[in-house]
Design an enzyme around this catalytic site. Structure first.
Site, PDB file in Angstrom:
ATOM      1  N   ASN A   9       0.870  -1.175   0.000  1.00  0.00           N
ATOM      2  CA  ASN A   9       0.000   0.000   0.000  1.00  0.00           C
ATOM      3  C   ASN A   9       0.908   1.226   0.000  1.00  0.00           C
ATOM      4  OD1 ASN A   9      -1.799   2.051   0.488  1.00  0.00           O
ATOM      5  ND2 ASN A   9      -2.302   1.409   2.573  1.00  0.00           N
ATOM      6  N   TRP A  10       1.007   1.872  -1.169  1.00  0.00           N
ATOM      7  CA  TRP A  10       1.943   3.004  -1.268  1.00  0.00           C
ATOM      8  C   TRP A  10       1.376   4.272  -0.638  1.00  0.00           C
ATOM      9  CZ3 TRP A  10       4.115   2.542  -7.028  1.00  0.00           C
ATOM     10  CH2 TRP A  10       4.823   1.341  -7.128  1.00  0.00           C
ATOM     11  N   HIS A  96      -9.610   0.781   4.905  1.00  0.00           N
ATOM     12  CA  HIS A  96      -8.334   1.026   5.597  1.00  0.00           C
ATOM     13  C   HIS A  96      -8.587   1.970   6.779  1.00  0.00           C
ATOM     14  CE1 HIS A  96      -4.258   2.348   6.409  1.00  0.00           C
ATOM     15  NE2 HIS A  96      -3.848   1.275   5.762  1.00  0.00           N
ATOM     16  N   GLU A  98      -7.014   4.393   7.868  1.00  0.00           N
ATOM     17  CA  GLU A  98      -6.833   5.834   7.584  1.00  0.00           C
ATOM     18  C   GLU A  98      -8.082   6.405   6.917  1.00  0.00           C
ATOM     19  OE1 GLU A  98      -3.066   5.469   5.565  1.00  0.00           O
ATOM     20  OE2 GLU A  98      -2.151   4.894   7.470  1.00  0.00           O
ATOM     21  N   GLU A 168      -5.404  -5.352  10.476  1.00  0.00           N
ATOM     22  CA  GLU A 168      -4.446  -4.273  10.678  1.00  0.00           C
ATOM     23  C   GLU A 168      -4.763  -3.547  11.983  1.00  0.00           C
ATOM     24  OE1 GLU A 168      -2.466  -3.108   6.760  1.00  0.00           O
ATOM     25  OE2 GLU A 168      -4.141  -1.763   7.069  1.00  0.00           O
ATOM     26  N   GLY A 174       2.136   2.107  10.699  1.00  0.00           N
ATOM     27  CA  GLY A 174       3.041   3.242  10.561  1.00  0.00           C
ATOM     28  C   GLY A 174       3.723   3.655  11.849  1.00  0.00           C
ATOM     29  N   SER A 214       3.317  -2.320  10.304  1.00  0.00           N
ATOM     30  CA  SER A 214       4.769  -2.282  10.494  1.00  0.00           C
ATOM     31  C   SER A 214       5.454  -3.609  10.158  1.00  0.00           C
ATOM     32  CB  SER A 214       5.111  -1.825  11.922  1.00  0.00           C
ATOM     33  OG  SER A 214       4.600  -0.527  12.157  1.00  0.00           O
ATOM     34  N   GLY A 235       2.797  -1.222   4.284  1.00  0.00           N
ATOM     35  CA  GLY A 235       2.775   0.205   3.968  1.00  0.00           C
ATOM     36  C   GLY A 235       4.183   0.719   3.729  1.00  0.00           C
ATOM     37  N   GLY A 236       4.782   1.289   4.772  1.00  0.00           N
ATOM     38  CA  GLY A 236       6.092   1.937   4.649  1.00  0.00           C
ATOM     39  C   GLY A 236       7.150   1.088   3.950  1.00  0.00           C
TER      40      GLY A 236
HETATM   41  C1  PEP Z   1      -0.903  -0.015   5.975  1.00  0.00           C
HETATM   42  O1  PEP Z   1      -1.056   1.179   5.835  1.00  0.00           O
HETATM   43  O2  PEP Z   1      -1.737  -0.792   5.489  1.00  0.00           O
HETATM   44  C2  PEP Z   1       0.246  -0.479   6.738  1.00  0.00           C
HETATM   45  C3  PEP Z   1       0.236  -1.711   7.159  1.00  0.00           C
HETATM   46  O3  PEP Z   1       1.246   0.418   6.971  1.00  0.00           O
HETATM   47  P1  PEP Z   1       2.677   0.137   7.650  1.00  0.00           P
HETATM   48  O4  PEP Z   1       3.218  -1.130   7.051  1.00  0.00           O
HETATM   49  O5  PEP Z   1       3.511   1.333   7.289  1.00  0.00           O
HETATM   50  O6  PEP Z   1       2.446   0.005   9.103  1.00  0.00           O
END
Ligand code: PEP
Length: 256
Positions: A9-10, A96, A98, A168, A174, A214, A235-236
């Protein structure tokens, strides 16, 4: 046997050159013949088509990070499922945290989006997860149950076969704090049990349940070794080839 799935997930990151550059690196590294693992990336809307072109012929499929629940029409600023399918998207991430947290998306809206996405030819990555205060209050399972019930409303067994669930925990997204393998497995086993109770058990057994929060090269193998962790939503660590590829490789090595 569930095929492991690693999706990047960019979010709202990268520009055209960096997005297509990363896609070209992924395409070169991940061939169309990696039967053990499915890989997808979800770039921001403006780069979907260019990233899709860079991924052509590779083993990486394309996903969007959101979609409208509405049919094409007078909805300024929205993007229809039909448009995403038209430019080669296979997946869409829905629900998600966010989107739930910053844009007020409810389970009811997520279910409308899921129905629209599936009807329009996209497969769905449905995100669920509890906040830190909910976990601390012992409400994790109740929160997950309510999210599944609301977000999957109206979906048949057949539709559910085109859904992947991403667990998640909000406190792990994040933050650099990853759920322990026990926390991830316990929540994901609970999700599968819920699916077994509410749907055909064969659908529940076939459902891929990803962990997100993460995920990094250092923790991927241990998470993916859990019986109910069928992949990762990243994500990151999906923004650099040197971070993402080891996670895909960990999935390739995971015994499932
Ligand atoms: C995400 O946004 O779906 C995610 C898992 O982010 P991160 O890996 O950065 O925690």
């Amino acid at each position: 046997m569930r095929r492991l799935f690693v999706a990047g997930n960019w979010k709202m990151n990268l520009l055209q050159t960096s997005a297509t550059g990363l896609a070209a690196q992924l395409a070169a590294a991940i061939s169309a013949e990696i039967p053990a693992v499915e890989v997808a990336v979800c770039p921001p809307f403006p780069y979907l088509a260019a990233v899709g072109a860079a991924l052509a012929g590779s083993g990486v499929s394309l996903g969007a990070q959101n979609a409208s629940q509405e049919k094409p029409g007078a909805f300024t600023g929205e993007v229809a499922v039909e448009m995403l399918a038209d430019i080669g998207c296979r997946w869409v991430i829905l629900g998600h945290s966010e989107r739930r947290q910053f844009y007020g998306e409810t389970d009811e809206l997520v279910s409308r989006k899921a129905l629209a996405a599936l009807a329009g030819g996209l497969d769905v990555i449905l995100c669920v997860g509890e906040s830190l205060s909910q976990r601390q209050a012992g409400q994790t399972e109740t929160v997950l149950d309510a999210q599944l019930l609301g977000s999957l409303r109206g979906l048949t067994d057949a539709a559910l076969r085109r859904v992947v669930i991403a667990y998640e925990p909000v406190w792990a997204i994040g933050t650099g704090v990853t759920a322990t393998t026990e926390q991830a497995e316990s929540a994901q086993k609970h999700l599968r049990n819920w699916l077994e109770k509410h749907y055909n058990p064969s659908v529940a057994q076939a459902m891929r349940i990803l962990y997100g929060g993460s995920v990094k090269a250092q923790n991927a193998a241990a998470l993916l070794a859990q019986p109910n962790v069928d992949g990762a939503l990243v994500g990151g660590a999906s923004l650099k080839i040197e971070d993402f590829l080891p996670i895909v490789q960990a999935a390739q090595m995971a015994k499932k």
